[in-house]
Design a protein around this motif. Structure first.
Motif, PDB file in Angstrom:
ATOM      1  N   SER A   1       9.333  34.510  44.604  1.00 25.74           N
ATOM      2  CA  SER A   1       9.340  35.967  44.572  1.00 25.74           C
ATOM      3  C   SER A   1       9.683  36.497  45.959  1.00 25.74           C
ATOM      4  N   ALA A   2      10.515  37.517  45.994  1.00 28.33           N
ATOM      5  CA  ALA A   2      10.893  38.115  47.272  1.00 28.33           C
ATOM      6  C   ALA A   2       9.838  39.087  47.780  1.00 28.33           C
ATOM      7  N   HIS A   3       8.853  39.399  46.960  1.00 33.44           N
ATOM      8  CA  HIS A   3       7.858  40.402  47.320  1.00 33.44           C
ATOM      9  C   HIS A   3       6.480  39.776  47.417  1.00 33.44           C
ATOM     10  N   GLY A   4       5.679  40.263  48.302  1.00 38.33           N
ATOM     11  CA  GLY A   4       4.318  39.788  48.449  1.00 38.33           C
ATOM     12  C   GLY A   4       4.204  38.689  49.491  1.00 38.33           C
ATOM     13  N   PRO A   5       2.976  38.343  49.848  1.00 36.08           N
ATOM     14  CA  PRO A   5       2.751  37.367  50.912  1.00 36.08           C
ATOM     15  C   PRO A   5       3.005  35.920  50.485  1.00 36.08           C
ATOM     16  N   ASN A   6       3.012  35.623  49.193  1.00 34.44           N
ATOM     17  CA  ASN A   6       3.166  34.256  48.712  1.00 34.44           C
ATOM     18  C   ASN A   6       4.327  34.173  47.722  1.00 34.44           C
ATOM     19  N   PRO A   7       5.507  33.694  48.144  1.00 36.00           N
ATOM     20  CA  PRO A   7       6.656  33.654  47.234  1.00 36.00           C
ATOM     21  C   PRO A   7       6.542  32.599  46.150  1.00 36.00           C
ATOM     22  N   TRP A   8       5.670  31.619  46.322  1.00 36.87           N
ATOM     23  CA  TRP A   8       5.558  30.519  45.364  1.00 36.87           C
ATOM     24  C   TRP A   8       4.330  30.755  44.497  1.00 36.87           C
ATOM     25  N   SER A   9       4.504  31.510  43.437  1.00 38.21           N
ATOM     26  CA  SER A   9       3.396  32.019  42.626  1.00 38.21           C
ATOM     27  C   SER A   9       2.554  30.947  41.969  1.00 38.21           C
ATOM     28  N   GLY A  10       3.104  29.782  41.678  1.00 38.73           N
ATOM     29  CA  GLY A  10       2.351  28.759  40.961  1.00 38.73           C
ATOM     30  C   GLY A  10       1.557  27.829  41.841  1.00 38.73           C
ATOM     31  N   THR A  11       1.662  27.970  43.149  1.00 36.72           N
ATOM     32  CA  THR A  11       1.031  27.019  44.053  1.00 36.72           C
ATOM     33  C   THR A  11      -0.494  27.104  44.029  1.00 36.72           C
ATOM     34  N   THR A  12      -1.119  25.953  44.182  1.00 42.43           N
ATOM     35  CA  THR A  12      -2.584  25.910  44.248  1.00 42.43           C
ATOM     36  C   THR A  12      -3.063  25.533  45.646  1.00 42.43           C
ATOM     37  N   LEU A  13      -2.143  25.117  46.524  1.00 44.10           N
ATOM     38  CA  LEU A  13      -2.521  24.662  47.861  1.00 44.10           C
ATOM     39  C   LEU A  13      -1.774  25.448  48.940  1.00 44.10           C
TER      40      LEU A  13
END
Length: 132
Positions: A68-80
């Motif tokens: 995602s280009a928006h928000g602090p975390n582009p990798w939405s599925g990450t758990t770590l």
């Protein structure tokens, strides 16, 4: 999980398609090279789609994901933390979880690889003994 031979995103195979030509150019793109340095086929499973792609000895595939280009975390599925991929492996298999909004497998030239590519006719579950 998709049906056998179905494309995880429901689209046809694309040749020479590069993810950076997407309309959403602002989205981050990550790639992970997976090579088979053994003398046996290597099963690569792409999650969360459950698609299987088999590497012949000496073959290399590239797993892609877009974030995602928006928000602090582009990798939405990450758990770590902020990681585009999570990888698990064992004898004869590797599972790659693409943590972006979509993921796919391509060859080194950028040609998308279909689910079931190189699948042996006598597929056995990972870890099964093949002895007599």
């Amino acid at each position: 999980m998709t049906g056998m031979g179905a494309h995880p995103r429901g689209r046809g195979r694309r040749r020479g398609w590069a993810p950076w030509t997407r309309a959403r150019r602002e989205a981050p793109v990550a790639r992970l090279r997976v090579g088979n340095d053994t003398e046996q086929p290597l099963e690569l499973v792409l999650e969360p789609y459950g698609s299987d792609h088999w590497l012949a000895p000496g073959e290399t595939f590239v797993v892609w994901t877009t974030g995602s280009a928006h928000g602090p975390n582009p990798w939405s599925g990450t758990t770590l933390g902020n990681e585009p991929f999570q990888v698990s492996c064992g004898p004869g298999w590797v599972v790659v979880h693409a943590n972006g909004s979509e993921g796919w497998v391509a060859d080194e030239d950028g040609d998308e690889i279909d689910c079931g590519h190189g699948r042996p006719a006598t597929r056995r579950p990972p870890g099964m003994d093949t002895g007599a």
